[in-house]
Design an enzyme around this catalytic site. Structure first.
Site, PDB file in Angstrom:
ATOM      1  N   CYS A   2       0.849  -1.179   0.000  1.00 60.15           N
ATOM      2  CA  CYS A   2       0.000   0.000   0.000  1.00 60.15           C
ATOM      3  C   CYS A   2       0.896   1.244   0.000  1.00 60.15           C
ATOM      4  CB  CYS A   2      -0.934   0.090   1.195  1.00 60.15           C
ATOM      5  SG  CYS A   2      -2.067  -1.283   1.309  1.00 60.15           S
ATOM      6  N   ARG A  27       3.602  -0.087  -5.025  1.00 59.33           N
ATOM      7  CA  ARG A  27       3.380  -0.711  -3.724  1.00 59.33           C
ATOM      8  C   ARG A  27       2.061  -1.473  -3.657  1.00 59.33           C
ATOM      9  NH1 ARG A  27       6.886   1.563  -0.020  1.00 59.33           N
ATOM     10  NH2 ARG A  27       5.626   0.798   1.687  1.00 59.33           N
ATOM     11  N   TRP A  73      -2.785  -2.588  -1.700  1.00 58.25           N
ATOM     12  CA  TRP A  73      -2.505  -4.001  -1.962  1.00 58.25           C
ATOM     13  C   TRP A  73      -3.291  -4.744  -0.893  1.00 58.25           C
ATOM     14  CZ3 TRP A  73      -0.263  -8.296   0.450  1.00 58.25           C
ATOM     15  CH2 TRP A  73       0.077  -9.350  -0.399  1.00 58.25           C
ATOM     16  N   ASN A  99      -1.120   1.681   5.833  1.00 58.48           N
ATOM     17  CA  ASN A  99      -0.293   0.653   5.190  1.00 58.48           C
ATOM     18  C   ASN A  99       0.227  -0.243   6.303  1.00 58.48           C
ATOM     19  OD1 ASN A  99       1.619  -0.833   3.730  1.00 58.48           O
ATOM     20  ND2 ASN A  99       3.174   0.752   3.999  1.00 58.48           N
ATOM     21  N   GLY A 100      -0.135  -1.535   6.249  1.00 66.36           N
ATOM     22  CA  GLY A 100       0.322  -2.449   7.291  1.00 66.36           C
ATOM     23  C   GLY A 100      -0.793  -3.399   7.666  1.00 66.36           C
ATOM     24  N   GLU A 487      16.207 -17.273 -10.855  1.00 66.32           N
ATOM     25  CA  GLU A 487      15.836 -15.869 -11.041  1.00 66.32           C
ATOM     26  C   GLU A 487      15.198 -15.660 -12.422  1.00 66.32           C
ATOM     27  OE1 GLU A 487      15.325 -13.388  -9.310  1.00 66.32           O
ATOM     28  OE2 GLU A 487      15.517 -11.651 -10.600  1.00 66.32           O
ATOM     29  N   LYS A 491      11.453 -14.216 -12.957  1.00 66.89           N
ATOM     30  CA  LYS A 491      11.156 -13.031 -13.784  1.00 66.89           C
ATOM     31  C   LYS A 491      10.028 -13.336 -14.751  1.00 66.89           C
ATOM     32  CE  LYS A 491      12.514 -10.481 -12.116  1.00 66.89           C
ATOM     33  NZ  LYS A 491      13.146 -10.575 -10.902  1.00 66.89           N
ATOM     34  N   GLU A 494       6.556 -13.916 -12.881  1.00 66.64           N
ATOM     35  CA  GLU A 494       6.052 -12.680 -12.268  1.00 66.64           C
ATOM     36  C   GLU A 494       5.322 -11.789 -13.267  1.00 66.64           C
ATOM     37  OE1 GLU A 494       8.833 -10.630  -8.959  1.00 66.64           O
ATOM     38  OE2 GLU A 494       9.866 -11.007 -10.834  1.00 66.64           O
ATOM     39  N   HIS A 510      15.584 -36.054 -12.182  1.00 65.82           N
ATOM     40  CA  HIS A 510      14.791 -36.512 -11.034  1.00 65.82           C
ATOM     41  C   HIS A 510      13.366 -35.974 -11.081  1.00 65.82           C
ATOM     42  CE1 HIS A 510      18.348 -38.270  -9.301  1.00 65.82           C
ATOM     43  NE2 HIS A 510      18.986 -37.116  -9.445  1.00 65.82           N
ATOM     44  N   LYS A 609       5.792  -4.308  -4.902  1.00 68.62           N
ATOM     45  CA  LYS A 609       7.252  -4.244  -4.837  1.00 68.62           C
ATOM     46  C   LYS A 609       7.766  -4.290  -3.406  1.00 68.62           C
ATOM     47  CE  LYS A 609      11.134  -2.461  -7.063  1.00 68.62           C
ATOM     48  NZ  LYS A 609      11.439  -3.808  -7.534  1.00 68.62           N
TER      49      LYS A 609
HETATM   50  C1  G6P Z   1       8.613  -8.611  -3.628  1.00 67.90           C
HETATM   51  C2  G6P Z   1       9.105  -7.990  -4.920  1.00 67.90           C
HETATM   52  C3  G6P Z   1      10.375  -8.699  -5.376  1.00 67.90           C
HETATM   53  C4  G6P Z   1      11.422  -8.676  -4.281  1.00 67.90           C
HETATM   54  C5  G6P Z   1      10.878  -9.233  -2.968  1.00 67.90           C
HETATM   55  C6  G6P Z   1      11.833  -8.964  -1.820  1.00 67.90           C
HETATM   56  O1  G6P Z   1       8.177  -9.894  -3.867  1.00 67.90           O
HETATM   57  O2  G6P Z   1       8.112  -8.069  -5.916  1.00 67.90           O
HETATM   58  O3  G6P Z   1      10.884  -8.052  -6.527  1.00 67.90           O
HETATM   59  O4  G6P Z   1      12.522  -9.433  -4.682  1.00 67.90           O
HETATM   60  O5  G6P Z   1       9.645  -8.604  -2.632  1.00 67.90           O
HETATM   61  O6  G6P Z   1      11.918  -7.584  -1.629  1.00 67.90           O
HETATM   62  P1  G6P Z   1      13.155  -6.815  -1.049  1.00 67.90           P
HETATM   63  O7  G6P Z   1      12.762  -5.367  -1.121  1.00 67.90           O
HETATM   64  O8  G6P Z   1      13.325  -7.287   0.354  1.00 67.90           O
HETATM   65  O9  G6P Z   1      14.336  -7.125  -1.886  1.00 67.90           O
END
Ligand code: G6P
Length: 614
Positions: A2, A27, A73, A99-100, A487, A491, A494, A510, A609
């Site tokens: 948020c 956010r 969010w 937010n929280g 990773e 990507k 996501e 496996h 994010k």
């Molecule tokens: C969320 C974001 C990711 C990020 C993760 C950890 O899932 O979408 O991109 O890697 O949080 O966030 P941080 O800010 O702790 O790296």
């Protein structure tokens, strides 16, 4: 999650709020809303994004020089109109954004209902708001005091901002666990408040970051800060260093693409001034100050989430390789609830782009309480994790706005590479020649990333055109490229919503081998220096089953090229430096595939994010 924003001054708050919310949309984007106080308090909100809100209110003449805004969010309650913020108290006088998560909201709600309060939403936010109003009415106290008393009753995390129709000259904010920053405007009596500095930067560079359990009161043009214990604090005003260009798209179609192409600069910034490849010296204060501690370290534990966890895995390979120290890499969310064994001889490293991730923060607090030395690798300067740590190194990647992390990842890996080499030097675990090779190699990485971006861009588009309709992808890598496989898969899933899995290449037999057919593209990172022969065998196994292979290979490779359907060349560098290059084409492929599928690249569904809830 948020994003929250507020304005008090003598201009119309609406434009500030909307612009601020657009900047904070990374956010969360389930709903958006604003509340403005002119003669009376008015709330405008909608399910959906900020642009939907703008559309909804386009014909209205919205006025008010005091206002708050929110982009959500969803946690408690569906992402609908009723649950959208700002929430209004029962009397209609108070409006609040949050937010929280208020963890004990259910108990408080029940008690409030028993005392006759009714609720318009399913949110924990409205519960806190109603509690504040009840205290304000029953105790006949000022708004600040009601906020303070209410916050003393709640358990959980919050950044809140309130306005009150009965007090048109006051804006109140408070925080615990979630971030809140106040901007001191250039015009007298003008203040901004927001989850981060991006909505503020355009108007002022003077800001004050609130600490946990602090309440900010902006009343009749004056700013004051008090604690939950009612102790007056002197605001600590600091100068912002980020630039406006850094948070705008700068001609790119999406932030993610801009951030991918910024990597030559961001990697360079993460390394700048921190080492000398000729003198073999490190200029990282954390290494200098903690030299004795480093010599006696028994173990390193890395805690992180998401992409940052993947860079942690690379950190494990690097530190074990060079510094010969045992490393454990933990999902922060698992670590904190597992009764882990932590001693005073441990170094616990938290990796976090935002520096606000709730699980990582809690894991770090746990490690601190057990006496471990805690170290932060964060991107956001002044963030909660950065402030909690004993030592650390910022990644200096600049603001990352796209939800899918790209430049923050490579900056984290760069810092981890330096850190591993610095630790190795202090512990006498690395020879001069190897150290020189590594540092010289690291120094030219930004240039190599720059050339690679140019060279592989078209091929990545072509590959994306061909495979963007696939419904599954497999990513395989060994050694340093195993975390890159993870990773790369993250990507893709996501932002394109294609199911993708990353696997250590040898594990293919496996399980995942059963999935191979001519429809599932398999991205294999098969660079020369790391277990090359073994991975060539894995590719043979895939081809024997008619699998489609997209290979990432070292320049000059012919063997894998001959086997693969597509091969993307990257510079042939030290094995430990490969991740900084092999991730680049994977980022581009994910981006182009998501665009071709019509996905919202910068704001993928359901994600945010900055994850400030556990
Ligand atoms: C969320 C974001 C990711 C990020 C993760 C950890 O899932 O979408 O991109 O890697 O949080 O966030 P941080 O800010 O702790 O790296």
């Amino acid at each position: 999650m948020c994003g929250i924003v507020g304005y008090i001054g003598n201009k119309n708050a609406f434009d500030y709020l909307i612009k601020g919310l657009e900047r904070l949309e990374y956010r969360g984007y389930d709903s958006a809303g604003v509340a403005l106080l002119d003669e009376e308090l008015k709330v405008y909100k909608t399910q959906g994004k900020v642009k939907d809100l703008v559309h909804v209110v386009q014909d209205q003449n919205i006025q008010g020089s005091l206002g708050i805004g929110h982009t959500r969010w969803a946690t408690h309650g569906a992402p609908n109109y009723a649950n959208a913020h700002p929430h209004i108290s029962q009397s209609g006088s108070l409006a609040m954004i949050h937010n929280g998560i208020i963890e004990n909201y259910a108990t408080i709600k029940k008690a409030l209902e028993n005392r006759g309060r009714t609720f318009a939403s399913d949110t924990d936010t409205e519960v806190l708001l109603q509690l504040i109003e009840e205290i304000q009415e029953k105790n006949g106290v000022e708004l600040y005091e009601a906020v303070r008393l209410a916050l003393n009753e709640v358990i959980g995390a919050y950044a809140i901002v309130l306005i009150d129709q009965k007090n048109p000259n006051i804006l109140i904010g408070a925080k615990k666990g979630s971030p809140l920053v106040v901007g001191i405007g250039q015009n007298k009596g003008e203040y901004f408040i927001a989850s981060d500095a991006t909505p503020i930067i355009e108007y002022t560079r003077q800001v004050s970051y609130l600490e946990d359990e602090e309440i900010v009161i902006i009343e009749k043009g004056e700013l004051s800060i008090k604690t939950l214990e009612n102790v007056e604090k002197t605001p600590f005003i600091q100068e912002l260093s980020i630039s406006l260009e850094a948070i705008e798209k700068g001609g790119y179609e999406h932030f993610m693409l801009k951030e991918i192409f910024e990597q030559p600069t961001s990697i360079s910034n993460s390394l700048r001034g921190r080492f000398s490849p000729t003198e073999l010296r490190f200029a990282m204060s954390s290494l200098i100050e903690y030299e004795d501690k480093i010599k006696n370290l028994k173990r390193i534990i890395i805690v992180a989430c998401g992409t940052s966890w993947h860079s942690g895995l690379i950190g494990e390979y690097l530190i074990e390789d060079f510094a010969r120290l045992p490393v454990e890499v933990e999902y922060a969310s698992e670590f904190r609830y597992r009764n882990p064994i932590i001693t005073e001889d441990d170094l616990v490293i938290a990796i976090s782009q935002s520096g606000e991730t709730a699980d990582t923060l809690a894991a770090l607090e746990l490690a601190k309480s057990k006496g471990a030395t805690i170290y932060g690798i964060c991107n956001v300067v002044g963030s909660s994790i950065a402030r909690l740590t004993d030592a650390g190194a910022y990644t200096h990647a600049g603001p990352e706005i796209g939800v899918a992390s790209t430049k923050a990842f490579t900056a984290q890996v760069s810092v981890l590479t330096l850190l591993s080499l610095g630790l190795a030097q202090i512990r006498g675990a690395i020879g001069t020649q190897k150290l020189r090779e590594m540092l010289s190699g690291l120094e030219v990485i930004p240039k190599q990333v720059e050339s690679l971006l140019k060279e592989c861009d078209n091929l990545c588009r072509e590959i994306s055109e061909k495979y963007h309709e696939a419904s599954n992808f497999l990513y395989l890598g060994r050694g340093y490229n195993f975390p890159i496989a993870l990773e790369g898969a993250l990507k893709l899933k996501e932002i394109s919503y294609i199911h993708a899995e990353g696997y250590p290449a040898a594990e293919m037999k496996h399980g995942p081998i059963a999935l191979i057919d001519e429809n599932m593209p398999i991205i294999v990172i098969a660079t020369k220096r790391g277990h090359y022969e073994k991975i060539v065998s894995n590719i043979q196994e895939i081809k024997a089953r008619n699998g489609v292979v997209i290979a990432i290979v070292s320049k000059g490779d012919n063997e894998v090229k001959a086997l693969a359907d597509f091969a993307i060349e990257i510079p042939d560098v030290e094995d430990a430096l490969v991740p900084l290059l092999s991730i680049i084409p994977l980022q581009l492929i994910s981006y182009y595939i998501a665009v071709l599928r019509g996905c919202n690249v910068d704001q993928p569904r359901n994600l945010a994010k900055s994850v400030t809830v556990e």
